[in-house]
Scaffold this motif. Structure first.
Motif, PDB file in Angstrom:
ATOM      1  N   GLU A 208      15.898   6.740   1.495  1.00  0.00           N
ATOM      2  CA  GLU A 208      15.178   7.278   2.580  1.00  0.00           C
ATOM      3  C   GLU A 208      16.663   7.596   3.813  1.00  0.00           C
ATOM      4  OE1 GLU A 208      10.737   7.865   2.489  1.00  0.00           O
ATOM      5  OE2 GLU A 208      11.413   6.126   3.389  1.00  0.00           O
ATOM      6  N   GLU A 209      16.393   8.904   3.694  1.00  0.00           N
ATOM      7  CA  GLU A 209      17.427   9.284   4.866  1.00  0.00           C
ATOM      8  C   GLU A 209      16.589   9.396   6.364  1.00  0.00           C
ATOM      9  OE1 GLU A 209      20.391  12.625   6.001  1.00  0.00           O
ATOM     10  OE2 GLU A 209      20.259  12.646   3.854  1.00  0.00           O
ATOM     11  N   PHE A 210      17.157   8.460   6.891  1.00  0.00           N
ATOM     12  CA  PHE A 210      17.143   7.812   8.820  1.00  0.00           C
ATOM     13  C   PHE A 210      18.279   8.110   9.390  1.00  0.00           C
ATOM     14  CE2 PHE A 210      14.105   5.741   6.153  1.00  0.00           C
ATOM     15  CZ  PHE A 210      12.814   6.627   6.632  1.00  0.00           C
ATOM     16  N   ASP A 211      17.361   8.742  10.904  1.00  0.00           N
ATOM     17  CA  ASP A 211      19.021   8.990  11.692  1.00  0.00           C
ATOM     18  C   ASP A 211      18.480   7.892  13.261  1.00  0.00           C
ATOM     19  OD1 ASP A 211      20.248   9.563  13.686  1.00  0.00           O
ATOM     20  OD2 ASP A 211      18.798  11.283  14.836  1.00  0.00           O
ATOM     21  N   PRO A 212      19.825   7.168  12.617  1.00  0.00           N
ATOM     22  CA  PRO A 212      19.719   5.592  13.726  1.00  0.00           C
ATOM     23  C   PRO A 212      19.620   5.746  15.322  1.00  0.00           C
ATOM     24  CG  PRO A 212      21.340   6.222  12.660  1.00  0.00           C
ATOM     25  CD  PRO A 212      20.954   6.609  11.671  1.00  0.00           C
ATOM     26  N   LEU A 213      19.606   6.964  15.467  1.00  0.00           N
ATOM     27  CA  LEU A 213      20.181   7.088  16.500  1.00  0.00           C
ATOM     28  C   LEU A 213      18.774   7.769  17.576  1.00  0.00           C
ATOM     29  CD1 LEU A 213      23.514   8.792  16.495  1.00  0.00           C
ATOM     30  CD2 LEU A 213      23.023   6.427  17.670  1.00  0.00           C
ATOM     31  N   ASP A 214      18.033   7.914  16.765  1.00  0.00           N
ATOM     32  CA  ASP A 214      16.595   8.585  17.043  1.00  0.00           C
ATOM     33  C   ASP A 214      16.216   7.378  17.787  1.00  0.00           C
ATOM     34  OD1 ASP A 214      14.443   9.673  16.700  1.00  0.00           O
ATOM     35  OD2 ASP A 214      13.716  10.514  14.746  1.00  0.00           O
ATOM     36  N   PRO A 215      15.477   7.653  18.537  1.00  0.00           N
ATOM     37  CA  PRO A 215      14.964   6.565  19.563  1.00  0.00           C
ATOM     38  C   PRO A 215      13.330   6.332  18.746  1.00  0.00           C
ATOM     39  CG  PRO A 215      15.502   8.404  20.720  1.00  0.00           C
ATOM     40  CD  PRO A 215      15.710   9.180  19.571  1.00  0.00           C
ATOM     41  N   ASP A 216      12.814   7.323  18.667  1.00  0.00           N
ATOM     42  CA  ASP A 216      11.640   6.654  17.936  1.00  0.00           C
ATOM     43  C   ASP A 216      11.546   5.502  16.773  1.00  0.00           C
ATOM     44  OD1 ASP A 216      10.213   8.141  19.854  1.00  0.00           O
ATOM     45  OD2 ASP A 216      10.419  10.364  18.014  1.00  0.00           O
ATOM     46  N   CYS A 217      12.927   5.478  16.056  1.00  0.00           N
ATOM     47  CA  CYS A 217      12.924   4.749  15.596  1.00  0.00           C
ATOM     48  C   CYS A 217      13.696   3.288  15.628  1.00  0.00           C
ATOM     49  CB  CYS A 217      13.619   5.307  13.897  1.00  0.00           C
ATOM     50  SG  CYS A 217      12.987   6.903  13.649  1.00  0.00           S
ATOM     51  N   ASP A 218      13.640   3.002  16.818  1.00  0.00           N
ATOM     52  CA  ASP A 218      14.051   1.683  17.300  1.00  0.00           C
ATOM     53  C   ASP A 218      13.338   0.891  16.674  1.00  0.00           C
ATOM     54  OD1 ASP A 218      16.352   1.040  18.407  1.00  0.00           O
ATOM     55  OD2 ASP A 218      15.311   0.878  20.730  1.00  0.00           O
ATOM     56  N   VAL A 219      12.421   0.640  16.750  1.00  0.00           N
ATOM     57  CA  VAL A 219      11.653  -0.950  16.192  1.00  0.00           C
ATOM     58  C   VAL A 219      11.633  -1.018  14.927  1.00  0.00           C
ATOM     59  CG1 VAL A 219       9.722  -0.600  18.168  1.00  0.00           C
ATOM     60  CG2 VAL A 219       9.271   0.775  15.645  1.00  0.00           C
ATOM     61  N   ASP A 220      12.382   0.123  14.233  1.00  0.00           N
ATOM     62  CA  ASP A 220      12.021  -0.237  12.204  1.00  0.00           C
ATOM     63  C   ASP A 220      13.519  -1.127  12.328  1.00  0.00           C
ATOM     64  OD1 ASP A 220       9.780   1.190  12.012  1.00  0.00           O
ATOM     65  OD2 ASP A 220      11.324   3.492  11.689  1.00  0.00           O
ATOM     66  N   TYR A 221      14.312  -1.322  13.465  1.00  0.00           N
ATOM     67  CA  TYR A 221      15.795  -1.259  12.236  1.00  0.00           C
ATOM     68  C   TYR A 221      15.644  -2.964  13.463  1.00  0.00           C
ATOM     69  CZ  TYR A 221      18.150   2.799  11.103  1.00  0.00           C
ATOM     70  OH  TYR A 221      17.973   3.602  10.299  1.00  0.00           O
ATOM     71  N   GLN A 222      16.359  -3.960  12.661  1.00  0.00           N
ATOM     72  CA  GLN A 222      16.078  -5.600  12.959  1.00  0.00           C
ATOM     73  C   GLN A 222      17.491  -5.562  14.151  1.00  0.00           C
ATOM     74  OE1 GLN A 222      14.182  -8.486  13.689  1.00  0.00           O
ATOM     75  NE2 GLN A 222      16.483  -8.747  14.988  1.00  0.00           N
ATOM     76  N   ALA A 223      18.465  -6.242  15.133  1.00  0.00           N
ATOM     77  CA  ALA A 223      19.596  -6.315  15.126  1.00  0.00           C
ATOM     78  C   ALA A 223      20.034  -7.642  14.848  1.00  0.00           C
ATOM     79  CB  ALA A 223      19.118  -6.140  17.378  1.00  0.00           C
ATOM     80  N   ILE A 224      21.503  -7.763  14.431  1.00  0.00           N
ATOM     81  CA  ILE A 224      21.786  -8.808  13.980  1.00  0.00           C
ATOM     82  C   ILE A 224      23.367  -8.989  14.424  1.00  0.00           C
ATOM     83  CG2 ILE A 224      22.804 -10.192  11.899  1.00  0.00           C
ATOM     84  CD1 ILE A 224      20.768  -8.106  10.655  1.00  0.00           C
ATOM     85  N   MET A 225      23.380 -10.741  14.920  1.00  0.00           N
ATOM     86  CA  MET A 225      24.769 -10.534  15.588  1.00  0.00           C
ATOM     87  C   MET A 225      25.702 -11.448  14.910  1.00  0.00           C
ATOM     88  SD  MET A 225      25.657 -10.953  19.146  1.00  0.00           S
ATOM     89  CE  MET A 225      24.791 -10.171  19.997  1.00  0.00           C
ATOM     90  N   PHE A 226      26.822 -11.508  14.901  1.00  0.00           N
ATOM     91  CA  PHE A 226      27.454 -11.953  13.895  1.00  0.00           C
ATOM     92  C   PHE A 226      28.815 -12.352  15.256  1.00  0.00           C
ATOM     93  CE2 PHE A 226      26.271  -8.766  10.446  1.00  0.00           C
ATOM     94  CZ  PHE A 226      25.872  -9.774   9.782  1.00  0.00           C
TER      95      PHE A 226
END
Length: 181
Positions: A85-103
């Motif tokens: 599905e297409e999502f806007d990664p900059l949408d503030p409402d979707c911030d919790v859907d993303y997991q941050a990964i540090m390299f």
């Protein structure tokens, strides 16, 4: 009717550059961009190698926090997207859907960072450790979900997925996505 030519990522990007669309930045380009510093080559290599393995099943987004991190560390955000599905990664409402990964040059880890919160929270996600590869980060989660085995099977590089994974890795490396996005 002509069959389409299959091109390697490098060939396609070079042909685009020859037509006036340069998608392959170099370190020297950073001096013209406010706040951008190229990441360490080893950090980039670690990230592109690991991210290419999950690209078929996850949305991958850069993070604004990369500008404030030292060049030895790079941060990306991922979210599983099995239905493409297409999502806007900059949408503030979707911030919790993303997991941050540090390299880092030699490891990866899940961290607590959220895109909409500053400063960047570089602390490890509760119960998590750093690992030599992103696959191990997924494999060694402290509390695996019900579809953990299936998730790991999707992330394994196989004979059938190896060409795709390598093409994605080459594309990320040539476009320097962690440095200039």
């Amino acid at each position: 009717h002509r069959a389409p030519r299959v091109r390697s990522p490098a060939t396609l990007l070079k042909e685009l550059r020859d037509c006036g669309l340069n998608l392959m930045p170099e370190d020297g380009d950073a001096k013209y961009l406010d706040g951008y510093t190229p990441k360490h080559l080893e950090t980039q290599a670690r990230a592109y190698s690991d991210l290419s393995e999950i690209a078929g099943f996850y949305d991958i987004a850069s993070s604004q926090h990369n500008k404030s991190l030292p060049k030895e560390r790079a941060l990306v955000r991922v979210r599983e997207n099995p239905l493409y599905e297409e999502f806007d990664p900059l949408d503030p409402d979707c911030d919790v859907d993303y997991q941050a990964i540090m390299f880092f040059p030699d490891k990866a880890c899940f961290v607590q960072s959220m895109e909409q919160q500053s400063p960047c929270r570089e602390a490890l996600k509760l119960g998590h450790l750093t690992h030599a590869s992103l696959y191990l980060c997924y494999d060694k989660v402290p509390t695996p979900g019900p579809n953990h085995v299936e998730q790991l099977q999707r992330l394994e590089v196989t004979c059938t997925s190896a060409r795709f994974v390598e093409a994605v890795r080459q594309t990320m490396q040539l476009m320097r996505l962690l440095c200039f996005v």
